[in-house]
Design a protein around this motif. Structure first.
Motif, short mmCIF file in Angstrom:
data_model
loop_
_atom_site.label_atom_id
_atom_site.label_comp_id
_atom_site.label_asym_id
_atom_site.label_seq_id
_atom_site.Cartn_x
_atom_site.Cartn_y
_atom_site.Cartn_z
N LEU A 36 0.82 -1.21 0.00
CA LEU A 36 0.00 0.00 0.00
C LEU A 36 0.86 1.26 0.00
N GLU A 37 0.46 2.20 -0.84
CA GLU A 37 1.00 3.56 -0.81
C GLU A 37 -0.18 4.52 -0.72
N PHE A 38 -0.06 5.56 0.11
CA PHE A 38 -1.16 6.50 0.35
C PHE A 38 -0.88 7.81 -0.37
N ARG A 39 -1.92 8.35 -0.98
CA ARG A 39 -1.80 9.62 -1.71
C ARG A 39 -2.71 10.66 -1.05
N TYR A 40 -2.11 11.79 -0.64
CA TYR A 40 -2.85 12.86 0.02
C TYR A 40 -2.66 14.18 -0.70
N ALA A 41 -3.64 15.05 -0.56
CA ALA A 41 -3.54 16.41 -1.10
C ALA A 41 -2.92 17.32 -0.06
N VAL A 42 -2.10 18.25 -0.51
CA VAL A 42 -1.55 19.29 0.36
C VAL A 42 -1.95 20.64 -0.20
N THR A 43 -2.23 21.58 0.68
CA THR A 43 -2.76 22.87 0.26
C THR A 43 -1.83 24.00 0.70
N ALA A 44 -2.24 25.22 0.39
CA ALA A 44 -1.47 26.39 0.80
C ALA A 44 -1.65 26.71 2.27
N ASP A 45 -2.51 25.99 2.96
CA ASP A 45 -2.59 26.08 4.42
C ASP A 45 -1.51 25.17 4.98
#
Length: 622
Positions: free
Chosen positions: A275-284
């Motif tokens: 398993l590999e996890f993909r997350y979003a990162v934002t300007a916060d």
């Protein structure tokens, strides 16, 4: 060089500690003293009893962000060490100190020749792994061998994202590895039936859990470093979900995959390793840093519950957020993605993808791809972001935020489990929860409490957007929506931009320039955010003169702009003159009401409602 006592000081010379007074002569800073000073300032403009409560904000997960933190805010458990459970501080003992993070570039151009050239350019200029969007709307999986011609697959990880075409794409890559007699160092076949159902609403017959299990068994047997499954959390983020909701959905999906893999005979070590996890990162940046740290903490808890805490080192791929990207003033996206990339690196992501700044306009060109990869390279090689392992660790604020996010996400994960797990919860529970969060976020954006530079704030009606090749048509999905934070404002801008003549609002500026400039600037900014031009009457208080300027402008809607004292003297008379001159609606910049004024525009008002009402008054069909 001299010292305070007049004696010489030379570089490298040791100074006795008793001579280093520094801040010793200052009284120690305390929380109570800060509260006392803050309260004195706040009471100048409001009746406040608790300065921390008055200055606090809340996230979409209900987490309170306070203005001040100290050691008492630390969670009641240790953060641990990098590379050891609970992995909050990083999945690897050495972090990215030696090499930085994996710079992963995404390729989605349908033309194999264009993609092949882009791949070579990327690899020659610092990209360390390749992510391919395949199938409908992307590259044909059959073109992979040609695109990867000359790519050293034993050193360059390849990550697939093929959706319904996962089976064919994975088979193509596995066959290519066999033909070249290559053992891949890493990579991922991209099977993600839960994420696929979240995006599409249903699953093709050959893209379910059975496929993920088959691919995982092949990887575990023949290519131990190659992973089969991506736990993609971005569909929940792209639907407008919160950070904790994205985390909870990802952990629920990961647990579902662990169950399927172990039920099929894989060991716990093999299952976790697939398993590999993909997350979003934002300007916060702080929420993004805390999210990645919380994700590792949560996955470590899952591993501990499985009786194998040593297996809980989560592999993370961070992608800069799609919803935060704007089509208007796209150059600002460079700033957004830079902050998000910084947060991903500080948060300990293993691989980072920076979206090109023109991602909302169409297929990226060579320049935007260069900027995207160089964002990571600049942060790694010049800013040295990767030289410190978990630089946010120990921060009272970040540690508390990490714990609070993990707690909120775990509660959401448990709710999903009670509903039957991730796949079953996609029927109703997850969509309803995300829709409610998006509704709250949309309201905050409409009221400009969540400002979007270049869209809801500081729009440029004269901007010329870069021209890009449109994305290929992709079949519509029936799953979770894909939202963009600025879409409500951008939709109105699009309507106005298509008109032969831009609609306009007349700003009735009352009094001298110094009296009306602040509110006139505010009003102009608000109306222009919807694509509406503004024209000012200039200084003066004569209602007849202002009405004449209104008639000459050709506008049908007016907005009074001045100071409160001058409103009291002139607002009603000016409004009456404007109405007689044909004004269909009269706004006033400020909160007070006056005779003849139809409504108010002010900081915190519903800007979308104001803009839609104004366009209706101007006869613009939306």
């Amino acid at each position: 060089m001299g010292r305070p006592d007049g004696r010489a000081y030379y570089p490298g010379m040791t100074v006795p500690s008793e001579e280093l007074q520094l801040a010793a002569d200052f009284p120690p800073a305390t929380r109570d003293r800060w509260r006392e000073l803050a309260l004195a300032v706040l009471r100048r403009s409001a009746d406040v009893d608790d300065p921390e409560a008055a200055l606090a904000t809340r996230t979409y997960d209900g987490i309170t962000l306070r203005p001040l933190y100290d050691a008492s805010d630390l969670p009641g458990y240790p953060a641990g060490l990098p590379g050891l459970p609970p992995y909050t501080r990083g999945a690897r003992p050495d972090g990215g100190v030696a090499t930085g993070w994996d710079v992963r570039q995404r390729h989605a151009h349908p033309d194999p020749a264009v993609t092949r050239e882009a791949v070579r350019t990327d690899l020659d200029n610092g990209v360390t792994s390749l992510w391919f969007a395949l199938g409908a709307g992307g590259l044909d999986p059959a073109a992979l061998p040609g695109v990867l011609d000359g790519v050293p697959l034993d050193r360059v990880p390849v990550v697939l994202d093929a959706g319904p075409a996962t089976a064919g794409a994975a088979e193509t890559l596995l066959r290519l590895l066999g033909e070249r007699h290559v053992t891949p160092a890493a990579g991922n076949l991209g099977a993600d039936p839960i994420g696929l159902r979240a995006r599409l609403g249903d699953l093709p017959g050959d893209a379910g859990l059975d496929l993920a299990v088959r691919l995982a068994r092949r990887c575990a047997a023949d290519h131990p470093a190659l992973r089969a499954i991506t736990v993609d959390a971005t569909p929940y983020h792209d639907a407008g979900g919160s950070h904790a909701e994205e985390l909870g959905c990802s952990i629920a999906a990961g647990v579902a995959y662990l169950r399927a893999l172990t039920d099929a005979g894989l060991s716990l070590a093999e299952a976790f390793g697939q398993l590999e996890f993909r997350y979003a990162v934002t300007a916060d940046q702080f929420l993004s840093i805390a999210k990645l740290r919380a994700a590792r903490l949560l996955w470590a808890r899952v591993a501990e519950a499985c009786g194998a805490p040593e297996l809980g080192a989560q592999r993370q791929h961070a992608v800069t957020s799609s919803p935060m990207m704007t089509a208007r003033d796209p150059w600002v996206n460079m700033l957004r993605t830079t902050v998000a990339c910084f947060a991903a690196g500080v948060g300990g992501a293993d691989a980072v993808t920076v979206q090109p700044f023109d991602a909302r306009l169409g297929l990226p060109d060579a320049f935007s791809r260069r900027i995207a990869r160089n964002t990571s390279l600049l942060l790694i090689e010049e800013a040295g972001v990767a030289r410190v392992i978990d630089p946010a660790g120990g921060s009272w604020f970040v540690e508390r935020l990490t714990a609070d996010l993990a707690g909120a996400a775990w509660e959401w994960f448990q709710e999903i489990e009670r509903a039957g797990g991730a796949m079953a919860a996609l029927d109703r529970l997850i969509p309803d929860r995300l829709a409610a969060t998006w509704a709250r976020r949309s309201e905050a954006i409409a009221h400009r409490r969540d400002p979007i530079t270049g869209v809801s704030e500081f729009p440029d009606l004269a901007e010329r957007l870069p021209e890009r090749t449109p994305y290929p048509e992709a079949p519509p999905g029936g799953g979770l929506p894909r939202v963009h934070y600025g879409e409500a404002f951008e939709r109105l801008r699009d309507v106005c931009d298509r008109l032969p003549e831009r609609p306009k609002v007349f700003l009735a500026t009352i009094g001298p320039i110094a009296a009306y400039t602040a509110r006139a600037t505010f009003a102009a900014n608000l109306f222009q955010a919807g694509g509406i031009a503004t024209v000012e009457s200039g200084p003066g208080t004569d209602p007849a003169q202002i009405a004449a300027a209104f008639r000459a402008s050709g506008a049908a809607v007016a907005c009074l702009c001045s100071s409160d004292p001058l409103y009291g003297e002139h607002a009603a008379a000016v409004a009456a003159a404007l109405r007689e001159a044909g004004a269909r609606r009269i706004w006033l910049a400020g909160r007070d009401g006056y005779d003849g004024v139809d409504g108010n525009v002010y900081a915190g008002c519903d800007a979308i409602d104001v803009l839609e009402t104004t366009l209706d008054d101007l006869g613009v069909t939306r």
